[in-house]
Design an enzyme around this catalytic site. Structure first.
Site, PDB file in Angstrom:
ATOM      1  CB  CYS A 108      -6.039  -0.217   4.141  1.00  0.00           C
ATOM      2  SG  CYS A 108      -5.704   0.297   2.683  1.00  0.00           S
ATOM      3  CG  HIS A 113      -1.824  -0.972   6.052  1.00  0.00           C
ATOM      4  ND1 HIS A 113      -2.311   0.028   6.752  1.00  0.00           N
ATOM      5  CD2 HIS A 113      -1.790  -0.274   4.773  1.00  0.00           C
ATOM      6  CE1 HIS A 113      -2.721   1.158   6.006  1.00  0.00           C
ATOM      7  NE2 HIS A 113      -2.552   1.124   4.631  1.00  0.00           N
ATOM      8  NE  ARG A 118      -1.315   5.340   8.473  1.00  0.00           N
ATOM      9  CZ  ARG A 118      -2.490   4.882   8.967  1.00  0.00           C
ATOM     10  NH1 ARG A 118      -2.803   5.173  10.201  1.00  0.00           N
ATOM     11  NH2 ARG A 118      -3.180   4.492   7.933  1.00  0.00           N
ATOM     12  CG  ASP A 129      -0.870   4.157   5.279  1.00  0.00           C
ATOM     13  OD1 ASP A 129      -0.014   4.710   6.107  1.00  0.00           O
ATOM     14  OD2 ASP A 129      -2.091   4.477   5.385  1.00  0.00           O
ATOM     15  CB  CYS A 170      -0.961   0.213   1.268  1.00  0.00           C
ATOM     16  SG  CYS A 170      -2.006   1.425   1.276  1.00  0.00           S
TER      17      CYS A 170
END
Length: 214
Positions: A105, A102, A50, A48, A46
């Protein structure tokens, strides 16, 4: 790191510090990286911020060939992903592929809500298809957060399934390549990775449209 107007300058300073540290700790690293690229893993994850692949797996620069998009999707019309897959498998000789989602998400969460506008709606549509396929399983989970987590897992499992149907992997397996595709989920709350146990090692005909489940 706090947000401020000069944040980009701090990035350059951090890069200089990192380069100096790496040259002390791994004197031959940059020489080797400049010569060739020979990664051990293809990571599909992803976007993302993080979930940084190298940091959460403790790998070094050069260890992973990385593709990232919203909600770690394998879309068969996505030429970016398909090109990365083809190059990773056929040019770089990678035999281990990891699809990592994750918990928490945002893309998966958006797919659980009402329809919305914009380009992102088209992308999220692929996750809505996962909800449609696994509707009975998801509706049986009363707790919303648990249902959210389960959809994250099912989404990863579906992407492993979809990747195993690509021409690149079918041809590689037919040629005798020992390629494995793993499905993982990363926990934002504890930094740990969960192996979902949906690994694929060969192409399999699945009559009746049987889909993967965790």
């Amino acid at each position: 790191m706090k947000k401020d107007p000069l944040l980009y300058q701090r990035l350059l300073a951090n890069n200089k510090d990192w380069s100096e540290r790496m040259r002390k700790e791994e004197p031959e690293l940059f020489t080797e990286l400049a010569r060739h690229q020979s990664p051990f893993f293809l990571w599909i994850g992803c976007s993302d911020s993080r979930v940084p692949p190298n940091q959460i797996t403790g790998t070094m620069p050069g260890d992973m060939f990385i593709h990232r998009n919203i909600a770690n999707l394998v879309v068969h019309s996505d030429m970016n992903l398909l090109s990365v897959l083809d190059y990773g498998v056929n040019a770089l000789g990678i035999d281990t592929i990891i699809i990592c989602g994750h918990y928490g998400c945002g893309g998966v969460k958006a797919a659980m809500g009402p329809e919305f506008g914009g380009l992102a709606a088209n992308w999220v549509r692929h996750i809505r298809d996962v909800i449609r396929v696994h509707g009975d399983t998801l509706r049986a989970i009363e707790n919303e957060e648990e249902r959210f987590d389960r959809l994250v897992e099912l989404n990863v499992a579906e992407q492993v399934y979809d990747l195993s149907r690509t021409a690149t992997l079918r041809d590689a397996w037919a040629a005798g390549r020992k390629i494995t595709v793993h499905g993982w989920v990363y926990g934002l709350h504890d930094g740990l990775i969960k192996d979902l146990g949906v690994t694929r090692t060969r192409y399999e005909e699945e009559p009746g449209g049987v889909r993967m489940s965790v």
